[in-house]
Scaffold this active site. Sequence first.
Site, PDB file in Angstrom:
ATOM      1  N   ASN A 100      43.310  53.054  36.144  1.00 29.40           N
ATOM      2  CA  ASN A 100      42.593  52.628  34.937  1.00 29.40           C
ATOM      3  C   ASN A 100      41.975  53.871  34.292  1.00 29.40           C
ATOM      4  O   ASN A 100      41.020  54.440  34.826  1.00 29.40           O
ATOM      5  CB  ASN A 100      41.517  51.614  35.340  1.00 29.40           C
ATOM      6  CG  ASN A 100      40.726  51.089  34.153  1.00 29.40           C
ATOM      7  OD1 ASN A 100      40.809  51.633  33.054  1.00 29.40           O
ATOM      8  ND2 ASN A 100      39.969  50.042  34.381  1.00 29.40           N
TER       9      ASN A 100
ATOM     10  N   HIS B 270      45.607  47.138  28.132  1.00 31.29           N
ATOM     11  CA  HIS B 270      44.762  48.047  28.899  1.00 31.29           C
ATOM     12  C   HIS B 270      45.159  47.937  30.364  1.00 31.29           C
ATOM     13  O   HIS B 270      45.343  46.840  30.892  1.00 31.29           O
ATOM     14  CB  HIS B 270      43.297  47.654  28.703  1.00 31.29           C
ATOM     15  CG  HIS B 270      42.387  48.338  29.663  1.00 31.29           C
ATOM     16  ND1 HIS B 270      42.405  49.703  29.856  1.00 31.29           N
ATOM     17  CD2 HIS B 270      41.436  47.856  30.512  1.00 31.29           C
ATOM     18  CE1 HIS B 270      41.511  50.026  30.765  1.00 31.29           C
ATOM     19  NE2 HIS B 270      40.914  48.929  31.180  1.00 31.29           N
TER      20      HIS B 270
ATOM     21  N   CYS C 277      36.411  50.452  28.138  1.00 33.28           N
ATOM     22  CA  CYS C 277      37.871  50.303  28.247  1.00 33.28           C
ATOM     23  C   CYS C 277      38.502  49.719  26.973  1.00 33.28           C
ATOM     24  O   CYS C 277      39.698  49.857  26.757  1.00 33.28           O
ATOM     25  CB  CYS C 277      38.238  49.438  29.445  1.00 33.28           C
ATOM     26  SG  CYS C 277      37.677  50.125  30.998  1.00 33.28           S
TER      27      CYS C 277
HETATM   28  N1  ACO Z   1      39.581  48.737  50.095  1.00 33.74           N
HETATM   29  C1  ACO Z   1      39.421  47.784  51.025  1.00 33.74           C
HETATM   30  N2  ACO Z   1      38.584  46.733  50.876  1.00 33.74           N
HETATM   31  C2  ACO Z   1      37.908  46.661  49.712  1.00 33.74           C
HETATM   32  C3  ACO Z   1      38.017  47.634  48.705  1.00 33.74           C
HETATM   33  C4  ACO Z   1      38.907  48.704  48.928  1.00 33.74           C
HETATM   34  N3  ACO Z   1      39.087  49.678  48.044  1.00 33.74           N
HETATM   35  N4  ACO Z   1      37.219  47.286  47.679  1.00 33.74           N
HETATM   36  C5  ACO Z   1      36.614  46.134  48.022  1.00 33.74           C
HETATM   37  N5  ACO Z   1      37.021  45.752  49.273  1.00 33.74           N
HETATM   38  C6  ACO Z   1      36.618  44.591  50.028  1.00 33.74           C
HETATM   39  C7  ACO Z   1      35.269  44.061  49.643  1.00 33.74           C
HETATM   40  O1  ACO Z   1      34.230  44.775  50.289  1.00 33.74           O
HETATM   41  C8  ACO Z   1      35.361  42.640  50.138  1.00 33.74           C
HETATM   42  O2  ACO Z   1      35.125  42.636  51.520  1.00 33.74           O
HETATM   43  P1  ACO Z   1      34.276  41.469  52.212  1.00 33.74           P
HETATM   44  O3  ACO Z   1      35.058  40.216  51.950  1.00 33.74           O
HETATM   45  O4  ACO Z   1      34.225  41.894  53.636  1.00 33.74           O
HETATM   46  O5  ACO Z   1      32.953  41.484  51.504  1.00 33.74           O
HETATM   47  C9  ACO Z   1      36.827  42.265  49.922  1.00 33.74           C
HETATM   48  O6  ACO Z   1      37.523  43.519  49.755  1.00 33.74           O
HETATM   49  C10 ACO Z   1      37.057  41.406  48.705  1.00 33.74           C
HETATM   50  O7  ACO Z   1      36.328  41.944  47.599  1.00 33.74           O
HETATM   51  P2  ACO Z   1      36.507  41.417  46.146  1.00 33.74           P
HETATM   52  O8  ACO Z   1      35.698  42.274  45.214  1.00 33.74           O
HETATM   53  O9  ACO Z   1      36.278  39.938  46.086  1.00 33.74           O
HETATM   54  O10 ACO Z   1      38.076  41.725  45.952  1.00 33.74           O
HETATM   55  P3  ACO Z   1      39.018  41.366  44.761  1.00 33.74           P
HETATM   56  O11 ACO Z   1      40.194  40.651  45.241  1.00 33.74           O
HETATM   57  O12 ACO Z   1      38.241  40.757  43.616  1.00 33.74           O
HETATM   58  O13 ACO Z   1      39.524  42.803  44.304  1.00 33.74           O
HETATM   59  C11 ACO Z   1      39.046  44.368  42.568  1.00 33.74           C
HETATM   60  C12 ACO Z   1      38.601  43.779  43.892  1.00 33.74           C
HETATM   61  C13 ACO Z   1      40.367  45.064  42.772  1.00 33.74           C
HETATM   62  C14 ACO Z   1      37.990  45.363  42.110  1.00 33.74           C
HETATM   63  C15 ACO Z   1      39.202  43.227  41.550  1.00 33.74           C
HETATM   64  O14 ACO Z   1      38.073  42.418  41.534  1.00 33.74           O
HETATM   65  C16 ACO Z   1      39.433  43.746  40.169  1.00 33.74           C
HETATM   66  O15 ACO Z   1      40.393  44.416  39.891  1.00 33.74           O
HETATM   67  N6  ACO Z   1      38.584  43.375  39.232  1.00 33.74           N
HETATM   68  C17 ACO Z   1      38.743  43.770  37.848  1.00 33.74           C
HETATM   69  C18 ACO Z   1      37.821  44.837  37.621  1.00 33.74           C
HETATM   70  C19 ACO Z   1      38.417  45.933  36.852  1.00 33.74           C
HETATM   71  O16 ACO Z   1      39.597  46.155  36.755  1.00 33.74           O
HETATM   72  N7  ACO Z   1      37.516  46.681  36.293  1.00 33.74           N
HETATM   73  C20 ACO Z   1      37.857  47.819  35.556  1.00 33.74           C
HETATM   74  C21 ACO Z   1      37.074  47.931  34.331  1.00 33.74           C
HETATM   75  S1  ACO Z   1      37.156  46.471  33.371  1.00 33.74           S
HETATM   76  C22 ACO Z   1      38.670  46.423  32.912  1.00 33.74           C
HETATM   77  O17 ACO Z   1      39.214  47.471  32.774  1.00 33.74           O
HETATM   78  C23 ACO Z   1      39.309  45.136  32.667  1.00 33.74           C
END
Ligand code: ACO
Length: 319
Positions: free
Chosen positions: A276, A246, A113
């Site tokens: 993204n 980004h 990214c």
């Molecule tokens: N729909 C519903 N529930 C979901 C989904 C979904 N699509 N995805 C995950 N969950 C659930 C998980 O299973 C978890 O459930 P549980 O508590 O029963 O185990 C719950 O939601 C919480 O999961 P987390 O991963 O802690 O959720 P978080 O609030 O961190 O959000 C997310 C997840 C959106 C991926 C976030 O962590 C994020 O955006 N991280 C940054 C990663 C990113 O953007 N990466 C891209 C590449 S790097 C970059 O570009 C910067």
Amino acid sequence: MIRSVLLGAGSYLPSHVLSNDELARRVDTSNEWIVERTGIRERHIAADGEKTSDLAIQAARLALEIAGRTAEDVDLIVVATTTPDLTFPATAARVQAALGVHQGAAFDLQAVCSGFIFALSTADNALVRGQAKTALVIGAETFSRIMDWEDRGTCVLFGDGAGAVVLEAQQEAERGVISTFLRTDGRMHDLLFTDGGPSQTQSTGKVRMVGNAVFRQAVEHISGAMLEACARAQVPLDAVDWFVPHQANQRILDGVARKLAIDPAKVVSTVALHGNTSAASVPLALDVAIRDGRVKKGDLVLMEALGGGLTWGAALVRM
Ligand code: ACO
């Protein structure tokens, strides 16, 4: 002094739009969850047979047209991508041939990214050292090809697209790339990766991510990179007219803006409509903001990104 002046930008999005509601019919998720946790509403997905090079070529043609330059002018092409058409040759070689560029070098750059920021910095160095005169810097991705469409934690986040800019070496220019900052910390390799590759598994692999850990790293390192790029240029952060980040997650954009006390109105966000798009997201967002009249000639623009590696970086550009 030579500066790499940004003469024009262009972008391309595949025509098919995939909404959150459609995704919710494939995996256990909902429009509400995706919007609340990420800000993403829809993303574009490349058609069957539509390759990363196809997206890159479209974006590059537009950028050249806006810049008022032709294939005869271009003597460097850097394509930032994690989703090349083939393992080799570089996607950039295909782009070069399709554009009718018959001189200079063309190669791919892989920093996930952060790829566009790394590519911009690489091209800037080549122009400033006199190795090339006119560079096409492209971020292009078909991330949909390496998604695990059954993993709700990742498949809701990414989309396909391409963005490109034309940089030209100019003497005594007041405009252009002013400073860049690049960083990699390979100790965080396993936070965001594919579970396959040519050497390790003889396959492409799918995206795997420890989302909440990446999230925590993102706000801290993106903020640091922005401050570092400004410090290197001796420019205060509040002199920046536009922030073009980004587009990973609206919460990351908001978190960084809060941490650095940046007016959110100065932050260009396309995450709702693009998702993204990895290395394509910064030039796509820049192009959107130029076309809608926000980013104008003379404005100071700070671009930044973080991605797999982990890699991160920032680039300060006078438009
Ligand atoms: N729909 C519903 N529930 C979901 C989904 C979904 N699509 N995805 C995950 N969950 C659930 C998980 O299973 C978890 O459930 P549980 O508590 O029963 O185990 C719950 O939601 C919480 O999961 P987390 O991963 O802690 O959720 P978080 O609030 O961190 O959000 C997310 C997840 C959106 C991926 C976030 O962590 C994020 O955006 N991280 C940054 C990663 C990113 O953007 N990466 C891209 C590449 S790097 C970059 O570009 C910067």
